[in-house]
Every structure is written in C-alpha cells, then in structure tokens.
Design an enzyme around this catalytic site. Structure first.
Site, PDB file in Angstrom:
ATOM      1  N   ASP A   1     -20.668  28.099  16.975  1.00  0.00           N
ATOM      2  CA  ASP A   1     -20.748  27.051  17.995  1.00  0.00           C
ATOM      3  C   ASP A   1     -19.417  26.420  18.344  1.00  0.00           C
ATOM      4  O   ASP A   1     -19.354  25.592  19.241  1.00  0.00           O
ATOM      5  CB  ASP A   1     -21.711  25.940  17.529  1.00  0.00           C
ATOM      6  CG  ASP A   1     -21.069  25.045  16.483  1.00  0.00           C
ATOM      7  OD1 ASP A   1     -20.311  25.561  15.634  1.00  0.00           O
ATOM      8  OD2 ASP A   1     -21.310  23.830  16.523  1.00  0.00           O
TER       9      ASP A   1
ATOM     10  N   ASP B   1     -14.871  29.891  16.840  1.00  0.00           N
ATOM     11  CA  ASP B   1     -15.778  31.042  16.756  1.00  0.00           C
ATOM     12  C   ASP B   1     -15.630  31.985  17.945  1.00  0.00           C
ATOM     13  O   ASP B   1     -16.210  33.073  17.936  1.00  0.00           O
ATOM     14  CB  ASP B   1     -17.234  30.564  16.691  1.00  0.00           C
ATOM     15  CG  ASP B   1     -17.524  29.748  15.449  1.00  0.00           C
ATOM     16  OD1 ASP B   1     -17.051  30.139  14.369  1.00  0.00           O
ATOM     17  OD2 ASP B   1     -18.199  28.714  15.569  1.00  0.00           O
TER      18      ASP B   1
ATOM     19  N   ASP C   1     -21.587  31.285  11.425  1.00  0.00           N
ATOM     20  CA  ASP C   1     -20.728  30.153  11.105  1.00  0.00           C
ATOM     21  C   ASP C   1     -21.582  29.135  10.352  1.00  0.00           C
ATOM     22  O   ASP C   1     -22.809  29.123  10.474  1.00  0.00           O
ATOM     23  CB  ASP C   1     -20.178  29.552  12.405  1.00  0.00           C
ATOM     24  CG  ASP C   1     -19.337  28.324  12.148  1.00  0.00           C
ATOM     25  OD1 ASP C   1     -18.495  28.360  11.234  1.00  0.00           O
ATOM     26  OD2 ASP C   1     -19.555  27.319  12.842  1.00  0.00           O
TER      27      ASP C   1
END
Length: 720
Positions: A610, A614, A410
């Site tokens: 995080d 996700d 990410d």
C-alpha cells in the site's frame, strides 16, 4: 457489431489508416484501443475508415476529450436500437416462418411456402445478407457470410426446383429450411444481446451512483446546480438520505455513510469534520457540509468506472488462441462445405442431398462462440470485482492472478491496520528535552501524509506543543525523511538507514534492542547528525489478516511477508499469523529484487502493498495488488486495487480470478468442442452408418444456442 468477426473487421479498418501503430477492438465492451500518430491518424481518418467498412462510431470520436458517460450513452443507444430492430426482425421471421414450415407439410402447399419464406429471408434477414456480402467483399468472410450463403442457397434451390426437379428434387422443403435458418439465427441474436446487456451493466451502475446535480452554497445562498457546474473548493450541502455528488472533505456535520456500492463494505462508516468522503456514497441521518475536491470523472467513482471500462475493453492472453482460430475459421468451414458436397455427389446421392448438407455445415458453424468466450467473462468479472471492492485494471491481470502460487505481502497497512502509534519514547541525548524533540520531529513530518508521520505528530498534538514550519523537506522511501526546522537539521528514519550513515553506536543499539524485544518497531530521530531518541512504534494486525492467510494457504498459495519494517516487528507479526517466510528491513529495491528472485525461480508471484516503497515490487511482480488506502503511486503501479483495506477482499479477488479463468476455459472448451463435433456431423459423417444427419433448420438453432450458452455461462460469475 454483431460478433467477434465484426470486431476483427473493425480492427483491420483501423489498422489500414496511416499512422496507426496498434489497434485492439473488443466486441464484448464495444471499445477500440488505438496507438497512433495523431498527426497522421486523425480521428476523422479513423472514423471514415470504420464507416467505410460498414460500422458506426460517435460523430466526435477522436476529435477531443469525450466523457465516459457520453461513450456509454452512444453505445447504449446503439445497442438498444439494435435490440429493438432485432426483436422486430425475429418477430417477423417467426410470424411468417412458422406458417411457411406448416405450409411445406401440406399435401398441396401451393405458392404459400415461397410467399411466406421470401420475406423471412430477404426482409427479416436483410441485415444478415448485407453484412455477409460486405464481409465477403472485403475478403473477410464471417458468420453472417456463412448464414447468408446457407439461407440463400436453400431458398434458391427451392425456387429452382420446379425448373430442374431432377437436380433439386421436390425442393419445397428447402423453403422451410431457409425460413427457419433465419428465424433461429435472429432469435439467438436477440437472446444473446439481452444477456450481453446484463453482462456489461457494471460501468453504467457505477456512474449512476453519483447524482447528476448538487446543492452548493454560493454568495450566501443555497443553489441547485448540475454536477458539471460544481467547481473545486465549492461548499456542497448533503442532506440526510442523499448520495454525495463529489469527493471532498467534511467541513461541518456528522453522519454515517453507506459505502457498500463503492467499496463492498457492508457496515456504515462514521464521518465528521476533517474526514474524506467520496461521491456515490449514501448519507445517513446527519447533514454534511463538504468542500468539493474531485468532481465527475476525477472522483473516486469516476476513476473506478473508467478503470473498469478500460479493463473490459482489454484483451486477455488466453483469447489469443481463439483469435488465431477465428481468423481461419470461416475459410475452413467453406472448405468443409465444399468437401461435403463433393463427397455426397461422388456417392451418387444427388444435388438436393449434397446441398442440404452444405447448408447445414454453413449454418451450424459458430465462430461467435469462440469470439465471445473470453470478453464476456472478463466483462462480468470486472463488474463483479468492482461491486465487491476489488478493481481489476486489465484483463491480463485476471489470468495471471488465477495462476499465482506465492503472494508477497507488505506488513504495514496491508496485514496491519496502517494506524501506527508511538508506544514509548527513549531519549538518547540528555541535552534535548523530550517536548523539544517531539516538537521538531512533528515539524519535520508535517510535509508527509504517511501513517507513520501522523503517528509521530500525534504526541506533539496531544501535549499541545506549538509545531513550527519546516523547510527543505525530503522523503526517501524505505529510509526516512529529513527537513530543516528552526535552523536545525532533523532526520527521522530506520535503524538500517542510520547504520548506513554510521549514526548508530552501542548505546543507541541497546535502545533499539529494548524496543524490538517488545515487538515494537524502532524509529530513530537525529538532530544535526546526532541520534537524539528512539521511538517504539506499534501497529495492530487487522482482525481479518489471520483468516486471509489461512484462506491463501487453502488456495495453494504460499504467503510471504516482505517489509521495510524492523525484522523483529516483522517476525512478531509473522509468528502471530503463522507465516514461515518473512523478511524485514527491506528497501524498495530489496523488495523488488526478492520478487524478481522468486520469478526467476519459476514461481508465479503476486505482490500486495500500500505504500510508495511498494511501487517497485508491485511492478516487478507478475501481478501487483494495491490496498485501497495506499498511496496513489502504489495504486498506479498495480494491476489490481482493493477499494477496501481488508486482506480478505484480496482472497476473494484471487477466487474471482480463478472462477473467471475456469469459466473462460469452459467457454472455449464448449466453443471448440461444439464446432469440432458439429461440423463433421452436419457434413454427414455419421449418415453412412446411422442414417442420421442434421437438417439445416436445426443446424441454425444449434449455432444460435451455442452463442447464447457461452454468454449465459459467463453471467454465472455475477452470483457464484
């Protein structure tokens, strides 16, 4: 338990209880994980079955919640007691065994070999004999059974030699073999126990970070109370140089905290009013007043210790082969011993020679090395990871992480600092003043703790605007948030989500293009279904992100960026980092789908993120890694968690996983290779050509050294 065979015996005892669906016992961490019907398989029934098999558990096991500290105290008391008893037994075996060996070499040994060897075998070795008999009685012979058979056979042959010298020969030399077998085994177990204790100290070290008591302010007085008496909401006073006893929020005071034992971060962190702090961290020169929020097992250090303990008790897939071989190992050794005896007798060598080879075969075999190969390495690795700021939640994650060849990352909060800021405001509705727009947007984001929400609230706070309360707050991960503020419907989200709702027009698209051209992330604000503004949001890359990407490539891992952020912002970050494969404007479902596509293509996929958006991708990946500052739902969905928001720690975690898997393979290779070579040599396979064979005493020494070598090799992970 004295070896992995004991763990298998305990497993069988637990599985024999009605209502137990699954049981895994880990010798390395001394833990049992049980799935059961609590009405049928009660704690009392399981405990009784374990004790009937000859092992011990805490008196209140299974009868309610027990603290991790209580479990560790029980295990530590048992291990310390076991090591002390083992040290006494080893000392007795050496003190009497050495003179017995010397006496055997005398021209006229007299009764001394018998008098000295007997207490070595039947006093110092009593636990080996009884454990071996118990295992054989339950039709599950183990290493104790093999050693007991070897030592007793040698002693009996020596004792019977005067009665049948034509069968057993001189015989007195077998007393030396019996004594030295027991002595070498006991010395090896003592050394192994000491090494294993060093391997398993990580959880205890974590728990001891938090002090046992706290200084609280109650009824206008400062009181010293045990940590168990601290309640949520209490005001806890922390003096300079003290460790924080609780997780909480600083209400008053400023200081620096050393979080190195918790996160691996070597630099002190500055804290002041409003900052969150954690138990176990070391206060600097300032005094702090902290409002307690999480205490004991609920604190960050308590949850980390629990996770490490559970990981140490889990079983890695690579261990399955060793478990299958261990299950048939002892019967195989007995078959080799019988075949060896038959071969030597058929060759006309006589009973004394045949018996010596049988004893050597029995005591040189080392199933313990097979059983210890994986769990000791896992124990050391999970402890090392926690010390360095990486939490491994289960043993299987180590093996999977070591094999990944692509890592999806990410962007926001993983590669970037996760501290977005509004760089520009582009008004799109002339009827709505900018301050009004910011006031309503800040109100809508009041119910969110996401970094982007804080960035949107910041301009309103800087301008001193009065932010009203919001109703009906709803968050849609990867799309946006909506709320009702002073009767108005406020929506904040991505251009993609706005386009899906048919809110984007030519003028709005021009504003979006202007923002993305600067490498900023566009965020749209709509009032009552009409786009009122476009915000340009920036988030700086972490200083360590470029190095982390380079290290991943050096490890042969392909980095990819999968982000919900705007494609232009993702492309700008990817260009800076040199990442060729990247994709933006992905929903949580899109991220999970991309990960699944890579897995179907035969790639071993890791995912690091995080945020709430996700969580699906973390679960979809072969191994998910959550950044330490991420949302709780992301951390719960992950197999590993970084306790520090630093992608370089992610690289170190991959390296640790690879070192651990390499160590496990080394241990297994040694354990398999040792037994494959040692058994035929002990049986006398080389004797017809070289005249060389292994005396029973040296066979016992080799067996003990094999287990110690496996544990010692695993301990290297603490420093390498």
């Amino acid at each position: 338990m004295s070896c992995q065979a004991c763990a298998h015996a305990v497993e069988r005892a637990i599985r024999s209880v009605d209502g137990v669906r699954r049981a895994e016992v880990n010798f390395g961490s001394r833990t049992a994980t049980i799935e059961r019907d609590p009405e049928l398989a009660t704690g009392r029934a399981i405990r009784t079955s374990i004790e009937r098999a000859g092992y011990g558990v805490p008196a209140d096991a299974g009868e309610g919640a027990r603290s991790l500290r209580a479990d560790l105290d029980f295990a530590e008391r048992a291990e310390v007691s076991d090591r002390r008893r083992g040290a006494r037994e080893a000392a007795l075996a050496v003190v009497l065994g050495v003179p017995a060996a010397v006496a055997v070499g005398l021209e006229e040994p007299g009764p001394w070999p018998l008098l000295l060897a007997t207490p070595v075998v039947f006093v110092a070795g009593w636990r080996i004999l009884t454990s071996g008999w118990r295992a054989a009685r339950h039709l599950a012979p183990d290493m104790n059974t093999l050693v007991a058979l070897g030592a007793v056979s040698a002693w009996l042959s020596a004792a019977a030699a005067p009665l049948a010298p034509e069968v057993f020969g001189h015989g007195v030399h077998a007393f030396r073999a019996a004594a030295m077998i027991v002595a070498f085994v006991l010395i090896g177990r003592w050394l192994e126990g000491r090494a294993r204790a060093r391997a398993g100290g990580a959880v205890r070290a974590l728990l001891e970070l938090a002090p046992p008591g706290a200084r609280v302010f109650r009824a206008g007085r400062e009181l010293e109370v045990p940590l168990a008496e601290v309640k949520r909401g209490n005001l806890v006073l922390v003096r300079p140089g003290e460790r924080l006893p609780v997780d909480g929020t600083v209400l008053d005071g400023r200081s620096t905290l050393d979080e190195s034992m918790l996160t691996g971060e070597s630099f002190p962190v500055e804290v002041g009013p409003g900052d969150r702090v954690h138990a176990g961290t070391l206060n600097g020169l300032g005094a702090l007043s902290v409002q307690a929020e999480r205490i004991g097992a609920d604190s960050a250090v308590g949850r980390i210790a629990e996770a490490v303990h559970m990981a140490q008790g889990s079983r890695a897939p690579v261990q399955r082969l060793a478990d299958r071989i261990s299950a048939v190992f002892v019967p195989l050794v007995l078959a080799v011993a019988v075949a060896s005896a038959a071969g030597w007798l058929a060759s006309g060598a006589g009973w004394s020679v045949a018996l010596a080879h049988v004893v050597s075969v029995l005591v040189i075999a080392c199933p313990c090395a097979l059983g210890l190969a994986t769990p000791t390495a896992v124990m050391v690795a999970t402890g090392r990871g926690a010390r360095d700021g990486a939490l491994i939640r289960k043993a299987a994650a180590i093996e999977t992480l070591a094999r990944i060849d692509v890592l999806a990352l990410d962007k926001t909060g993983t590669l970037t600092r996760g501290e977005p800021k509004v760089a520009r405001i582009v008004p799109l509705d002339p009827e709505v003043p900018e301050d009004e727009l910011l006031r309503l947007a800040a109100a809508a984001e009041r119910g969110s703790e996401q970094p982007l929400a804080q960035a949107i609230r910041a301009p309103a706070e800087e301008r001193g605007l009065a932010v009203p309360d919001a109703d009906d707050f709803t968050a849609e991960p990867g799309r946006g948030v909506r709320a009702t503020v002073e009767g108005r419907n406020v929506w904040i989200g991505s251009p993609k989500a706005a386009a899906e709702a048919e809110l984007v027009g030519p003028t709005i698209q021009t504003a979006i293009d202007g923002v993305t051209a600067r490498g900023e992330t566009p965020v749209l604000i709509a009032l009552d279904g009409r786009i009122a503004a476009c915000l340009g949001v920036t988030d700086r890359l972490r200083e360590t992100s470029p190095a982390a990407i380079e290290h991943l490539r050096a490890l042969g891992i392909e980095p990819r960026i999968l982000s919900g952020d705007h494609s232009a912002a993702v492309a700008a970050a990817a260009a800076t980092l040199g990442v060729e494969e990247h994709e933006g404007q992905l929903t949580p479902e899109d991220k999970a789908a991309r990960v699944d596509e890579l897995r179907r293509a035969g790639r071993a996929v890791g995912m690091a993120g995080d945020g709430i958006n996700d969580a699906l991708a973390l679960e979809a990946a072969d191994v998910g890694i959550a950044m330490g500052g991420g949302a709780d739902v992301a951390i719960e969905a992950a197999d590993c968690a970084l306790l520090r928001d630093d992608p370089v720690v992610l690289v170190e975690l991959v390296k640790l996983a690879r070192k651990t898997l390499r160590t496990v393979r080394q241990n297994l290779a040694w354990a398999f290779g040792y037994n494959l070579l040692a058994l035929p040599v002990a049986a006398g396979a080389l004797a017809p050509w070289t005249g060389w064979s292994i005396p029973p005493a040296w066979a016992a020494a080799a067996m003990s050294a094999s287990s110690v070598l496996v544990v010692t090799n695993s301990l290297r992970l603490r420093w390498s």
